[in-house]
Design a protein around this motif. Structure first.
Motif, PDB file in Angstrom:
ATOM      1  N   ILE A   1       0.843  -1.187   0.000  1.00  0.00           N
ATOM      2  CA  ILE A   1       0.000   0.000   0.000  1.00  0.00           C
ATOM      3  C   ILE A   1       0.884   1.245   0.000  1.00  0.00           C
ATOM      4  O   ILE A   1       2.087   1.167   0.227  1.00  0.00           O
ATOM      5  CB  ILE A   1      -0.978  -0.002   1.203  1.00  0.00           C
ATOM      6  N   SER A   2       0.278   2.380  -0.250  1.00  0.00           N
ATOM      7  CA  SER A   2       1.048   3.613  -0.437  1.00  0.00           C
ATOM      8  C   SER A   2       1.498   4.264   0.873  1.00  0.00           C
ATOM      9  O   SER A   2       2.347   5.138   0.852  1.00  0.00           O
ATOM     10  CB  SER A   2       0.234   4.613  -1.248  1.00  0.00           C
ATOM     11  N   ASP A   3       0.945   3.853   2.001  1.00  0.00           N
ATOM     12  CA  ASP A   3       1.330   4.428   3.291  1.00  0.00           C
ATOM     13  C   ASP A   3       2.723   3.964   3.697  1.00  0.00           C
ATOM     14  O   ASP A   3       3.206   2.942   3.244  1.00  0.00           O
ATOM     15  CB  ASP A   3       0.326   4.036   4.370  1.00  0.00           C
ATOM     16  N   ARG A   4       3.339   4.730   4.581  1.00  0.00           N
ATOM     17  CA  ARG A   4       4.695   4.428   5.040  1.00  0.00           C
ATOM     18  C   ARG A   4       4.697   4.128   6.537  1.00  0.00           C
ATOM     19  O   ARG A   4       3.870   4.630   7.286  1.00  0.00           O
ATOM     20  CB  ARG A   4       5.620   5.598   4.751  1.00  0.00           C
ATOM     21  N   CYS A   5       5.650   3.332   6.958  1.00  0.00           N
ATOM     22  CA  CYS A   5       5.825   2.959   8.362  1.00  0.00           C
ATOM     23  C   CYS A   5       6.270   4.185   9.163  1.00  0.00           C
ATOM     24  O   CYS A   5       7.133   4.942   8.721  1.00  0.00           O
ATOM     25  CB  CYS A   5       6.856   1.848   8.460  1.00  0.00           C
ATOM     26  N   ALA A   6       5.711   4.362  10.352  1.00  0.00           N
ATOM     27  CA  ALA A   6       6.078   5.496  11.203  1.00  0.00           C
ATOM     28  C   ALA A   6       7.453   5.304  11.838  1.00  0.00           C
ATOM     29  O   ALA A   6       8.111   6.266  12.192  1.00  0.00           O
ATOM     30  CB  ALA A   6       5.038   5.686  12.299  1.00  0.00           C
ATOM     31  N   VAL A   7       7.914   4.072  11.943  1.00  0.00           N
ATOM     32  CA  VAL A   7       9.192   3.786  12.586  1.00  0.00           C
ATOM     33  C   VAL A   7      10.359   3.916  11.610  1.00  0.00           C
ATOM     34  O   VAL A   7      11.319   4.627  11.857  1.00  0.00           O
ATOM     35  CB  VAL A   7       9.173   2.370  13.214  1.00  0.00           C
ATOM     36  N   CYS A   8      10.270   3.225  10.453  1.00  0.00           N
ATOM     37  CA  CYS A   8      11.419   3.179   9.545  1.00  0.00           C
ATOM     38  C   CYS A   8      11.157   3.829   8.183  1.00  0.00           C
ATOM     39  O   CYS A   8      12.040   3.874   7.348  1.00  0.00           O
ATOM     40  CB  CYS A   8      11.874   1.741   9.346  1.00  0.00           C
ATOM     41  N   ARG A   9       9.935   4.295   7.934  1.00  0.00           N
ATOM     42  CA  ARG A   9       9.548   5.007   6.712  1.00  0.00           C
ATOM     43  C   ARG A   9       9.570   4.143   5.450  1.00  0.00           C
ATOM     44  O   ARG A   9       9.586   4.652   4.343  1.00  0.00           O
ATOM     45  CB  ARG A   9      10.402   6.260   6.489  1.00  0.00           C
ATOM     46  N   SER A  10       9.564   2.825   5.557  1.00  0.00           N
ATOM     47  CA  SER A  10       9.460   1.968   4.382  1.00  0.00           C
ATOM     48  C   SER A  10       7.977   1.711   4.087  1.00  0.00           C
ATOM     49  O   SER A  10       7.114   1.949   4.934  1.00  0.00           O
ATOM     50  CB  SER A  10      10.214   0.660   4.591  1.00  0.00           C
ATOM     51  N   LYS A  11       7.662   1.228   2.886  1.00  0.00           N
ATOM     52  CA  LYS A  11       6.264   1.013   2.503  1.00  0.00           C
ATOM     53  C   LYS A  11       5.644  -0.118   3.308  1.00  0.00           C
ATOM     54  O   LYS A  11       6.309  -1.094   3.652  1.00  0.00           O
ATOM     55  CB  LYS A  11       6.164   0.707   1.019  1.00  0.00           C
ATOM     56  N   LEU A  12       4.342   0.014   3.586  1.00  0.00           N
ATOM     57  CA  LEU A  12       3.612  -0.988   4.353  1.00  0.00           C
ATOM     58  C   LEU A  12       2.961  -2.003   3.418  1.00  0.00           C
ATOM     59  O   LEU A  12       2.717  -1.723   2.245  1.00  0.00           O
ATOM     60  CB  LEU A  12       2.538  -0.316   5.203  1.00  0.00           C
ATOM     61  N   VAL A  13       2.662  -3.183   3.973  1.00  0.00           N
ATOM     62  CA  VAL A  13       2.045  -4.271   3.229  1.00  0.00           C
ATOM     63  C   VAL A  13       0.772  -4.686   3.963  1.00  0.00           C
ATOM     64  O   VAL A  13       0.780  -4.846   5.174  1.00  0.00           O
ATOM     65  CB  VAL A  13       3.007  -5.473   3.124  1.00  0.00           C
ATOM     66  N   MET A  14      -0.337  -4.856   3.215  1.00  0.00           N
ATOM     67  CA  MET A  14      -1.561  -5.378   3.801  1.00  0.00           C
ATOM     68  C   MET A  14      -1.607  -6.871   3.498  1.00  0.00           C
ATOM     69  O   MET A  14      -1.500  -7.279   2.345  1.00  0.00           O
ATOM     70  CB  MET A  14      -2.804  -4.711   3.239  1.00  0.00           C
ATOM     71  N   CYS A  15      -1.752  -7.688   4.540  1.00  0.00           N
ATOM     72  CA  CYS A  15      -1.777  -9.140   4.399  1.00  0.00           C
ATOM     73  C   CYS A  15      -3.110  -9.678   4.909  1.00  0.00           C
ATOM     74  O   CYS A  15      -3.681  -9.140   5.840  1.00  0.00           O
ATOM     75  CB  CYS A  15      -0.656  -9.775   5.202  1.00  0.00           C
ATOM     76  N   VAL A  16      -3.573 -10.759   4.285  1.00  0.00           N
ATOM     77  CA  VAL A  16      -4.764 -11.460   4.742  1.00  0.00           C
ATOM     78  C   VAL A  16      -4.315 -12.823   5.243  1.00  0.00           C
ATOM     79  O   VAL A  16      -3.674 -13.579   4.508  1.00  0.00           O
ATOM     80  CB  VAL A  16      -5.797 -11.612   3.610  1.00  0.00           C
ATOM     81  N   TYR A  17      -4.624 -13.116   6.519  1.00  0.00           N
ATOM     82  CA  TYR A  17      -4.223 -14.374   7.135  1.00  0.00           C
ATOM     83  C   TYR A  17      -5.440 -15.239   7.393  1.00  0.00           C
ATOM     84  O   TYR A  17      -6.500 -14.751   7.748  1.00  0.00           O
ATOM     85  CB  TYR A  17      -3.513 -14.125   8.469  1.00  0.00           C
ATOM     86  N   ARG A  18      -5.264 -16.567   7.234  1.00  0.00           N
ATOM     87  CA  ARG A  18      -6.310 -17.531   7.560  1.00  0.00           C
ATOM     88  C   ARG A  18      -5.813 -18.375   8.720  1.00  0.00           C
ATOM     89  O   ARG A  18      -4.690 -18.872   8.701  1.00  0.00           O
ATOM     90  CB  ARG A  18      -6.632 -18.440   6.390  1.00  0.00           C
ATOM     91  N   TYR A  19      -6.661 -18.526   9.734  1.00  0.00           N
ATOM     92  CA  TYR A  19      -6.309 -19.278  10.925  1.00  0.00           C
ATOM     93  C   TYR A  19      -7.052 -20.598  10.954  1.00  0.00           C
ATOM     94  O   TYR A  19      -7.936 -20.841  10.130  1.00  0.00           O
ATOM     95  CB  TYR A  19      -6.611 -18.451  12.185  1.00  0.00           C
ATOM     96  N   GLN A  20      -6.712 -21.466  11.905  1.00  0.00           N
ATOM     97  CA  GLN A  20      -7.322 -22.790  11.990  1.00  0.00           C
ATOM     98  C   GLN A  20      -8.826 -22.719  12.214  1.00  0.00           C
ATOM     99  O   GLN A  20      -9.550 -23.627  11.844  1.00  0.00           O
ATOM    100  CB  GLN A  20      -6.667 -23.596  13.110  1.00  0.00           C
ATOM    101  N   SER A  21      -9.288 -21.646  12.791  1.00  0.00           N
ATOM    102  CA  SER A  21     -10.726 -21.480  12.999  1.00  0.00           C
ATOM    103  C   SER A  21     -11.422 -21.031  11.714  1.00  0.00           C
ATOM    104  O   SER A  21     -12.597 -20.733  11.710  1.00  0.00           O
ATOM    105  CB  SER A  21     -10.984 -20.463  14.111  1.00  0.00           C
TER     106      SER A  21
END
Length: 54
Positions: free
Chosen positions: A15-35
């Motif tokens: 995504i186009s937003d940047r990390c507040a800590v290191c200023r690198s680009k952020l990633v949106m992930c979708v996770y699936r759990y056992q439930s």
């Protein structure tokens, strides 16, 4: 495929937003759990910070 907190990453999208800590680009992930629930996470791959989206 990446496993985080017993969840499997199904999809990643940079995504186009940047990390507040290191200023690198952020990633949106979708996770699936056992439930069989899907959770969205915004995370920085460089400094390993993450935020769960409800």
């Amino acid at each position: 495929m990446e496993i985080v907190n017993n969840g499997i990453c199904l999809q990643e999208k940079e995504i186009s937003d940047r990390c507040a800590v290191c200023r690198s680009k952020l990633v949106m992930c979708v996770y699936r759990y056992q439930s069989k629930k899907l959770k969205k996470v915004i995370r920085c791959k460089k400094c390993q910070t993450a935020t769960w989206i409800k």
